[in-house]
Design a protein around this motif. Structure first.
Motif, short mmCIF file in Angstrom:
data_model
loop_
_atom_site.label_atom_id
_atom_site.label_comp_id
_atom_site.label_asym_id
_atom_site.label_seq_id
_atom_site.Cartn_x
_atom_site.Cartn_y
_atom_site.Cartn_z
N HIS A 183 73.18 32.57 -98.78
CA HIS A 183 73.77 33.54 -98.02
C HIS A 183 74.91 34.45 -98.68
O HIS A 183 75.32 35.35 -98.81
CB HIS A 183 74.22 33.12 -96.62
N ASP A 195 78.21 35.82 -92.84
CA ASP A 195 77.30 34.84 -92.61
C ASP A 195 76.98 34.69 -91.08
O ASP A 195 76.21 33.81 -90.68
CB ASP A 195 77.75 33.55 -93.12
N ARG A 219 72.51 27.93 -96.65
CA ARG A 219 73.78 28.53 -96.08
C ARG A 219 74.95 27.32 -96.15
O ARG A 219 75.71 26.96 -95.15
CB ARG A 219 73.65 28.50 -94.49
#
Length: 326
Positions: A183, A195, A219
């Motif tokens: 991300h 995000d 992430r």
């Protein structure tokens, strides 16, 4: 084609790490760089690797025997235009501190032609080709990646990438089987503003529409997101304490490539990649892990349908229209 993986690693690096686990300091020399770490993990998963690379200068002379010792089938273009790069890190205090980073020199046109021919020939013999990024964007032109993705994909090799910026845009123009991206990289590329899960999901559908068949977005400490067959999943797995947080993404990409090369389905490949990435951060060596430990953790990884979807996500008809325009 035999069950092996071709890894394109155009600019491997010499990594020098100063450590002190006990009373006296230790010096560790290893080959490194994204493609090398991916190849190392693929080998850890029991799948043979052909590593296609370029080496030059004094660092290149040191790297060649180190790469051979990794157990890969090494295919090399020896460079005349300049040397390979590397870095020195000090880890005696626990965390890494960079002492120096040497980028290396861009490849010449002749070297790029030689490397392209060598790599294409090896990739056409492999069911899966991993295109790893250069250690610096200026060292290898993005268009080389577009050509690789087009020629390998058109001749039956499944192309797996973990790229960003111009190099990502280039391979998307040709189409790839699997894309892994973080991300943070999506933010840096301007594809998302943050995000937020809905925004990341929308970006995944856009990446799919513009050339990536399957997309995984890591992430950091949060579960990765995976777009598989038009559906978004969260990749849920046990939380493990990290010894070195680097290298999880490269190990995930490697796990996917290894499973697909052996004929496994993409969902099992993603679960295996997630397990490989999670186990890697519990170790100090990048791209390392025990096969039995990774296999045991795969059973604890689940692909769970994402709980939220963007309100204005790309529809299947829109995906088809965009694909037809490419």
């Amino acid at each position: 084609m035999s069950a092996h993986v071709m890894v394109f690693a155009p600019t491997p690096r010499l990594t020098v790490t100063v450590d002190q686990p006990a009373d006296h300091p230790e010096l560790h020399l290893h080959p490194g760089g994204q493609g090398v770490w991916q190849a190392r993990m693929i080998l850890s998963l029991g799948v043979p690797v052909t590593l296609c690379t370029s080496l030059g200068g004094e660092i290149g002379q040191v790297l060649e025997p180190l790469l051979i010792s990794e157990g890969v089938q090494l295919r090399v273009v020896v460079r005349d235009s300049g040397g390979s790069g590397g870095y020195v890190h000090d880890r005696r205090a626990g965390s890494r501190r960079e002492i120096v980073d040497v980028t290396g020199h861009p490849l010449s046109r002749h070297e790029l032609d030689e490397l392209y021919n060598l790599t294409l020939g090896e990739g056409l013999r492999a069911p899966v080709s991993v295109l790893s990024g250069p250690s610096h964007p200026d060292l290898v032109p993005a268009d080389l990646y577009r050509r690789f993705a087009a020629d390998l994909g058109a001749n039956g090799s499944r192309v797996v990438v973990d790229l960003r910026g111009e190099h990502l845009a280039a391979v998307l123009a040709s189409g790839v089987f699997f894309l892994k991206i973080s991300h943070e990289e999506l933010i840096a590329d301007g594809r998302v503003g943050g995000d937020d899960e809905e925004e990341l999901t929308r970006a995944m559908y856009d990446l799919h529409a513009t050339g990536a068949e399957t997309v995984v977005v890591s992430r950091a400490e949060r579960p990765a997101l995976a777009l598989v067959d038009g559906e978004v999943f969260e990749v849920e797995m046990p939380r493990l304490e990290a010894a070195d947080p680097r290298g999880a993404g490269d190990s995930m990409t490697a796990g996917v490539a290894a499973v697909v090369a052996r004929g496994g389905d993409v969902r099992t490949a993603i679960r295996t990649g997630a397990a490989a990435g999670a186990l890697n951060v519990t170790r100090h060596g990048l791209g390392t892990g025990r096969l039995d430990s990774i296999t045991g953790l795969v059973e604890r990884v689940r692909l769970v349908p994402a709980g939220s979807r963007p309100q204005e996500r790309t529809t299947p008809d829109e995906l088809a229209e965009r694909a037809a325009e490419r």
